[in-house]
Design a protein around this motif. Structure first.
Motif, PDB file in Angstrom:
ATOM      1  N   ILE A  68       0.842  -1.206   0.000  1.00 56.34           N
ATOM      2  CA  ILE A  68       0.000   0.000   0.000  1.00 56.34           C
ATOM      3  C   ILE A  68       0.877   1.255   0.000  1.00 56.34           C
ATOM      4  CG2 ILE A  68      -1.618   1.343   1.392  1.00 56.34           C
ATOM      5  CD1 ILE A  68      -2.840  -1.396   2.249  1.00 56.34           C
ATOM      6  N   TRP A  69       1.913   1.247   0.816  1.00 56.07           N
ATOM      7  CA  TRP A  69       2.817   2.392   0.860  1.00 56.07           C
ATOM      8  C   TRP A  69       3.469   2.617  -0.506  1.00 56.07           C
ATOM      9  CZ3 TRP A  69       7.967   3.133  -0.094  1.00 56.07           C
ATOM     10  CH2 TRP A  69       8.483   4.364   0.310  1.00 56.07           C
ATOM     11  N   SER A  70       3.942   1.541  -1.121  1.00 57.94           N
ATOM     12  CA  SER A  70       4.578   1.626  -2.427  1.00 57.94           C
ATOM     13  C   SER A  70       3.596   2.158  -3.471  1.00 57.94           C
ATOM     14  CB  SER A  70       5.096   0.251  -2.839  1.00 57.94           C
ATOM     15  OG  SER A  70       5.636   0.276  -4.131  1.00 57.94           O
ATOM     16  N   ASP A  71       2.382   1.628  -3.459  1.00 54.29           N
ATOM     17  CA  ASP A  71       1.347   2.069  -4.392  1.00 54.29           C
ATOM     18  C   ASP A  71       1.089   3.568  -4.247  1.00 54.29           C
ATOM     19  OD1 ASP A  71      -0.993   1.568  -6.231  1.00 54.29           O
ATOM     20  OD2 ASP A  71      -2.117   2.161  -4.434  1.00 54.29           O
ATOM     21  N   LYS A  72       1.067   4.032  -3.030  1.00 52.77           N
ATOM     22  CA  LYS A  72       0.753   5.434  -2.757  1.00 52.77           C
ATOM     23  C   LYS A  72       1.921   6.380  -3.038  1.00 52.77           C
ATOM     24  CE  LYS A  72      -0.983   8.395   0.971  1.00 52.77           C
ATOM     25  NZ  LYS A  72      -1.451   8.426   2.366  1.00 52.77           N
ATOM     26  N   HIS A  73       3.154   5.940  -2.729  1.00 53.67           N
ATOM     27  CA  HIS A  73       4.276   6.869  -2.742  1.00 53.67           C
ATOM     28  C   HIS A  73       5.320   6.647  -3.839  1.00 53.67           C
ATOM     29  CE1 HIS A  73       2.956   8.758   0.930  1.00 53.67           C
ATOM     30  NE2 HIS A  73       2.803   7.559   1.465  1.00 53.67           N
ATOM     31  N   HIS A  92       8.009   5.263 -10.256  1.00 55.69           N
ATOM     32  CA  HIS A  92       7.918   3.901 -10.826  1.00 55.69           C
ATOM     33  C   HIS A  92       6.487   3.687 -11.332  1.00 55.69           C
ATOM     34  CE1 HIS A  92       8.560  -0.213 -11.650  1.00 55.69           C
ATOM     35  NE2 HIS A  92       8.477  -0.712 -10.428  1.00 55.69           N
ATOM     36  N   PRO A  93       6.137   4.349 -12.439  1.00 56.27           N
ATOM     37  CA  PRO A  93       4.747   4.347 -12.913  1.00 56.27           C
ATOM     38  C   PRO A  93       4.234   3.003 -13.404  1.00 56.27           C
ATOM     39  CG  PRO A  93       6.168   5.539 -14.441  1.00 56.27           C
ATOM     40  CD  PRO A  93       7.004   5.187 -13.246  1.00 56.27           C
TER      41      PRO A  93
END
Length: 143
Positions: free
Chosen positions: A98-103, A108-109
């Protein structure tokens, strides 16, 4: 194998075990991608070197996060399964996703953006329950 912990802090101690760049990747591969043999891991997108993989699997076993065994029907291959201790990491792994998805999307599109990711964004607990249930059902069917 003796583990040296940097200090008595529970956060730092957890990172001493899990903070290596491969440990959570291997657990994630087992949990979400159904990897369970050495060959499965070597064929994954993450491209872990075989010597590092061997070392990390041994460490995960020493820490009680995985078990290894051979099936009665296939004595050649070694299978690795997550323990309950490792399954307790599901919320941590999901929180990292979730953190990676958000930030990280802006740098890293091409991070996965599918229905499962949408489900995780909207219902982390529900997603975690399903992931754990699938894994436990797979274990029951295997053993």
């Amino acid at each position: 194998m003796e583990t040296k912990f940097r200090c008595n802090c529970p956060f730092t101690s957890a990172l001493d075990v899990l903070g290596d760049k491969w440990m959570l990747v291997i657990i994630k591969q087992m949990l979400i991608e159904n990897k369970e043999t050495f060959k499965d891991f070597t064929e994954s997108d993450e491209s872990i070197a075989t010597n590092i993989l061997s070392s990390k699997l041994k460490q995960l076993e020493v820490f009680g996060l995985i078990t290894k065994f051979k099936l009665p029907t296939n004595k050649k291959s070694v299978y690795y399964h997550l323990t309950n201790k490792a399954l307790d990491l599901i919320p941590v792994i999901l929180a990292l996703g979730i953190w990676s998805d958000k930030h990280l999307r802006e740098v890293h599109p091409t991070i996965v953006n599918n229905e499962e990711m949408e489900f995780l964004r909207n219902d982390k607990a529900g997603f975690g329950k399903i992931i754990e249930q699938r894994y436990r059902e797979k274990l029951t069917a295997t053993i």
